[in-house]
Design a protein around this motif. Structure first.
Motif, mmCIF file in Angstrom:
data_model
loop_
_atom_site.group_PDB
_atom_site.id
_atom_site.type_symbol
_atom_site.label_atom_id
_atom_site.label_comp_id
_atom_site.label_asym_id
_atom_site.label_seq_id
_atom_site.Cartn_x
_atom_site.Cartn_y
_atom_site.Cartn_z
ATOM 1 N N ALA A 179 -8.543 -9.686 -3.882
ATOM 2 C CA ALA A 179 -7.282 -10.433 -3.971
ATOM 3 C C ALA A 179 -7.234 -11.261 -5.246
ATOM 4 O O ALA A 179 -6.242 -11.257 -5.970
ATOM 5 N N LEU A 223 -1.725 -7.623 -10.920
ATOM 6 C CA LEU A 223 -0.399 -7.263 -10.401
ATOM 7 C C LEU A 223 0.695 -8.048 -11.122
ATOM 8 O O LEU A 223 1.729 -7.486 -11.498
ATOM 9 N N ALA A 228 -6.639 -4.538 9.892
ATOM 10 C CA ALA A 228 -5.564 -4.886 10.813
ATOM 11 C C ALA A 228 -5.677 -4.057 12.090
ATOM 12 O O ALA A 228 -5.484 -4.568 13.195
ATOM 13 N N ILE A 262 1.567 -12.336 -3.079
ATOM 14 C CA ILE A 262 0.686 -13.035 -4.018
ATOM 15 C C ILE A 262 0.633 -14.531 -3.691
ATOM 16 O O ILE A 262 -0.449 -15.111 -3.531
ATOM 17 N N GLY A 311 -7.292 -3.570 4.032
ATOM 18 C CA GLY A 311 -6.374 -4.418 4.792
ATOM 19 C C GLY A 311 -5.822 -3.692 6.003
ATOM 20 O O GLY A 311 -5.791 -4.241 7.106
ATOM 21 N N GLN A 344 -12.108 -8.481 0.753
ATOM 22 C CA GLN A 344 -10.651 -8.625 0.708
ATOM 23 C C GLN A 344 -10.274 -9.817 -0.181
ATOM 24 O O GLN A 344 -9.328 -9.733 -0.957
ATOM 25 N N ARG A 345 -11.024 -10.915 -0.067
ATOM 26 C CA ARG A 345 -10.727 -12.102 -0.892
ATOM 27 C C ARG A 345 -11.057 -11.817 -2.363
ATOM 28 O O ARG A 345 -10.303 -12.207 -3.249
ATOM 29 N N SER A 378 -5.415 -15.419 10.787
ATOM 30 C CA SER A 378 -5.950 -14.405 9.885
ATOM 31 C C SER A 378 -6.310 -13.203 10.724
ATOM 32 O O SER A 378 -6.681 -13.336 11.885
ATOM 33 N N VAL A 427 0.856 -1.211 0.000
ATOM 34 C CA VAL A 427 0.000 0.000 0.000
ATOM 35 C C VAL A 427 0.874 1.237 0.000
ATOM 36 O O VAL A 427 0.575 2.204 -0.689
ATOM 37 N N GLY A 486 -5.773 -2.612 -0.261
ATOM 38 C CA GLY A 486 -4.736 -2.110 0.636
ATOM 39 C C GLY A 486 -5.315 -1.364 1.824
ATOM 40 O O GLY A 486 -4.978 -1.631 2.981
#
Ligand code: HEM
Ligand code: HEM
Lengths: 131, 121
Positions: free
Chosen positions: B22, B29, B81, A86, B77, B18-19, B6, A37, B74
């Protein structure tokens, strides 16, 4: 399935010598996620200042950055961070689907080794022309 | 070995989103790194190349979706957290607001740059 555990003590970083593989996976995943991030915000900022009506600004900014050895080394680091996130992320997705529950340690080690291998293999491409 | 760590509460909406992001990010990416490090070496990227890529509707849309998904993943996440570490009450709302705002700003700026790269503005 998840086990309940006492977060207060298990996640106490002072006890790192007692951490299991799963705990390390969790810590590495957090670390790499935060790096990504952070990079994303920086990335958009750099692209924003570089993109001007005069294209030479963009070319000079990017080639200026790429001519620095530190930047090249950091990029290898970023690749390693991304690859780990990843691979370990895919592992987590599978675990959540209930796949490979018996092989969690092994798949974590496999993610680590594969990350290392990909990072090493990319060094020639990433450092080409940096010296 | 059945333990599984997790930061996410597996019944929540944050967990699911989030999944989902991803899964999308795995492809985008990897594609991004491959294209801009191996196909085009990072040191040889020039504005002309960026503009040519960004002028294609498909590539442009993929980059914008990548931007949105990565930002959401991001920021969500990070927020998760912090909640997982015990963020509560007013501080939770303030942190959530600040993070959401930063995410929106990043996406807005990212889209502006994307248009500028494509030569639209
Ligand atoms: C060091 C490795 C990287 C390099 C050299 C790089 C380079 C670039 C370049 C040159 C562009 C402009 C588009 C183009 O020329 O096709 C771009 C766009 C973008 N990159 Fe990267 N990138 C890297 C890593 C990353 C990572 C790790 C992320 C995600 C966290 C990311 C997210 C994005 C996004 C979302 C865009 C679209 C920007 C927009 O729409 O405004 N990049 N990148
Ligand atoms: C490319 C594919 C990706 C996959 C498969 C993936 C997968 C995941 C998964 C499954 C989690 C949840 C971990 C948990 O349950 O605790 C997570 C967390 C996270 N991811 Fe990703 N991710 C990817 C890309 C990214 C990108 C591009 C970014 C940055 C923009 C990012 C940033 C984060 C952050 C900050 C967290 C939270 C870490 C924490 O708990 O502190 N991820 N990722």
């Amino acid at each position: 399935m998840s086990e309940t555990y006492n977060r207060g003590t298990v996640e106490d970083v002072g006890r790192w010598t007692e951490f299991s593989a799963g705990m390390w996976a969790w810590i590495f995943h957090k670390f790499t996620g935060w790096v990504l991030v952070g990079y994303l915000f920086t990335h958009i900022a750099v692209l924003s200042t570089a993109t001007a009506s005069d294209p030479t600004v963009y070319n000079q900014t990017l080639s200026g950055l790429e001519s620095l050895l530190v930047v090249r080394i950091l990029e290898v680091g970023l690749l390693a961070v991304a690859v780990f996130h990843i691979l370990n992320g895919i592992r987590l997705l599978l675990v959540d689907l209930g796949i490979g529950l018996q092989a969690q340690d092994k798949s974590f080690y496999a993610s680590l080794i594969l990350t290392g291998a990909i990072a090493v293999a990319s060094v020639p491409t990433f450092l080409a022309g940096a010296f | 070995m059945a333990e599984h760590y997790s930061s996410f509460d597996r019944s929540g909406r944050r967990w699911l989103l989030q999944r989902l992001t991803a899964v999308f990010l795995i492809g985008t990416l990897a594609f991004h790194f491959f294209l801009l490090h191996f196909v085009n070496h990072a040191a040889e990227i020039e504005f002309a190349g960026t503009q040519a890529r960004m002028s294609e509707v498909g590539y442009f849309s993929l980059m914008v979706l990548f931007l949105v998904a990565a930002t959401f993943h991001g920021v969500n996440g990070v927020y998760n957290a912090l909640v997982n570490m015990g963020l509560e009450g007013t501080r939770k709302r303030v942190v959530g607001g600040v993070l959401a705002f930063s995410g929106v700003l990043l996406i807005a700026q990212g889209i502006r740059v994307a248009f500028a790269m494509a030569g639209v503005i």
